[in-house]
Design a protein around this motif. Structure first.
Motif, PDB file in Angstrom:
ATOM      1  N   ASN A   1       0.864  -1.172   0.000  1.00 38.15           N
ATOM      2  CA  ASN A   1       0.000   0.000   0.000  1.00 38.15           C
ATOM      3  C   ASN A   1       0.900   1.221   0.000  1.00 38.15           C
ATOM      4  O   ASN A   1       1.357   1.695   1.035  1.00 38.15           O
ATOM      5  CB  ASN A   1      -0.910  -0.041   1.231  1.00 38.15           C
ATOM      6  CG  ASN A   1      -1.942   1.061   1.200  1.00 38.15           C
ATOM      7  OD1 ASN A   1      -1.815   2.023   0.455  1.00 38.15           O
ATOM      8  ND2 ASN A   1      -2.961   0.915   2.033  1.00 38.15           N
TER       9      ASN A   1
ATOM     10  N   GLU B   1       0.350   4.368  -0.709  1.00 40.99           N
ATOM     11  CA  GLU B   1      -0.208   5.555  -0.059  1.00 40.99           C
ATOM     12  C   GLU B   1       0.015   5.482   1.457  1.00 40.99           C
ATOM     13  O   GLU B   1       0.409   6.462   2.075  1.00 40.99           O
ATOM     14  CB  GLU B   1      -1.708   5.665  -0.370  1.00 40.99           C
ATOM     15  CG  GLU B   1      -2.377   6.883   0.227  1.00 40.99           C
ATOM     16  CD  GLU B   1      -1.816   8.201  -0.281  1.00 40.99           C
ATOM     17  OE1 GLU B   1      -1.836   9.166   0.494  1.00 40.99           O
ATOM     18  OE2 GLU B   1      -1.339   8.283  -1.431  1.00 40.99           O
TER      19      GLU B   1
ATOM     20  N   ARG C   1       3.731   6.008   2.235  1.00 42.96           N
ATOM     21  CA  ARG C   1       4.102   7.416   2.129  1.00 42.96           C
ATOM     22  C   ARG C   1       3.595   8.215   3.333  1.00 42.96           C
ATOM     23  O   ARG C   1       4.309   9.047   3.900  1.00 42.96           O
ATOM     24  CB  ARG C   1       3.543   8.000   0.835  1.00 42.96           C
ATOM     25  CG  ARG C   1       4.130   9.364   0.506  1.00 42.96           C
ATOM     26  CD  ARG C   1       3.841   9.860  -0.920  1.00 42.96           C
ATOM     27  NE  ARG C   1       2.715   9.278  -1.599  1.00 42.96           N
ATOM     28  CZ  ARG C   1       1.438   9.703  -1.494  1.00 42.96           C
ATOM     29  NH1 ARG C   1       1.153  10.720  -0.720  1.00 42.96           N
ATOM     30  NH2 ARG C   1       0.467   9.113  -2.147  1.00 42.96           N
ATOM     31  N   LYS C   2       2.363   7.929   3.748  1.00 43.06           N
ATOM     32  CA  LYS C   2       1.777   8.642   4.888  1.00 43.06           C
ATOM     33  C   LYS C   2       2.550   8.324   6.175  1.00 43.06           C
ATOM     34  O   LYS C   2       2.866   9.219   6.953  1.00 43.06           O
ATOM     35  CB  LYS C   2       0.309   8.240   5.042  1.00 43.06           C
ATOM     36  CG  LYS C   2      -0.415   8.975   6.141  1.00 43.06           C
ATOM     37  CD  LYS C   2      -1.861   8.533   6.212  1.00 43.06           C
ATOM     38  CE  LYS C   2      -2.552   9.220   7.374  1.00 43.06           C
ATOM     39  NZ  LYS C   2      -3.900   8.723   7.585  1.00 43.06           N
TER      40      LYS C   2
END
Length: 194
Positions: free
Chosen positions: A78, A80, A83-84
């Motif tokens: 995942n 995203e 990155r978060k």
């Protein structure tokens, strides 16, 4: 007996007073440390909930791998979420690490205070035996008069003997000095007659 009991309690209170003061101070310090620990834990929980930063333990690493889908059994990543989490760790990671260190220090300080509190509490709770300092009178169950009677008779006989010797010595000295002049006068009369 009431006076003895009162004195024992007074001495015991004087011994315990400094430890009672320390006990109160340690209790307040422990309560303050517990509040600080609770506050630090709540802040760490907030970082976990708000920024998804989990404490760096083995379990936290495994949870993070599962959350990101980067475990060995999973091939999907995942991006995203990665990155978060990277952004959150970069921005808030140092604060979380500092909070973790602060939590460990607070727990260590609380343990030290608790051991001091326990040591003072042992002294306060201990029943002090002060009867060796102030003890009630005890009647002796064994008879002691035969020994006392023997001692009294022995001292009386020795006193009689010593006083008799003293009187004899004084009388002999006095007798000798009294008749010394008589014997001198008789000898001088005899020498005058010759």
């Amino acid at each position: 007996n009431d006076i003895i009991y009162f004195l024992n309690k007074k001495i015991e209170n004087d011994i315990k007073r400094p430890y009672l003061v320390n006990l109160i101070a340690y209790k307040k310090a422990i309560d303050k440390k517990n509040e600080d620990i609770d506050s630090t834990i709540q802040r760490l929980i907030a970082y976990g909930v708000d920024y998804e930063i989990i404490m760096q333990t083995l379990q936290g690493i495994e949870v993070t791998k599962g959350y990101l889908g980067t475990s060995e059994s999973s091939h999907a990543v995942n991006k995203e979420a990665v990155r978060k989490m990277k952004t959150n760790i970069e921005e808030k990671g140092p604060f979380v690490t500092a909070l973790q260190q602060e939590l460990y220090a607070l727990i260590s300080q609380r343990s030290d205070l608790q051991s001091k509190y326990d040591g003072a509490n042992v002294v306060v709770m201990k029943e002090h035996d002060l009867l060796s300092i102030v003890s009630p009178p005890v009647v002796n169950s064994s008879k002691v008069y035969p020994r006392t009677l023997r001692t009294t008779i022995l001292i009386a006989v020795l006193t009689l003997i010593l006083s008799s010797l003293f009187v004899i010595c004084l009388e002999k000295k006095h007798f000798h000095s009294m008749f010394k002049g008589v014997f001198k006068s008789k000898t001088t009369k005899k020498s005058h007659k010759k």
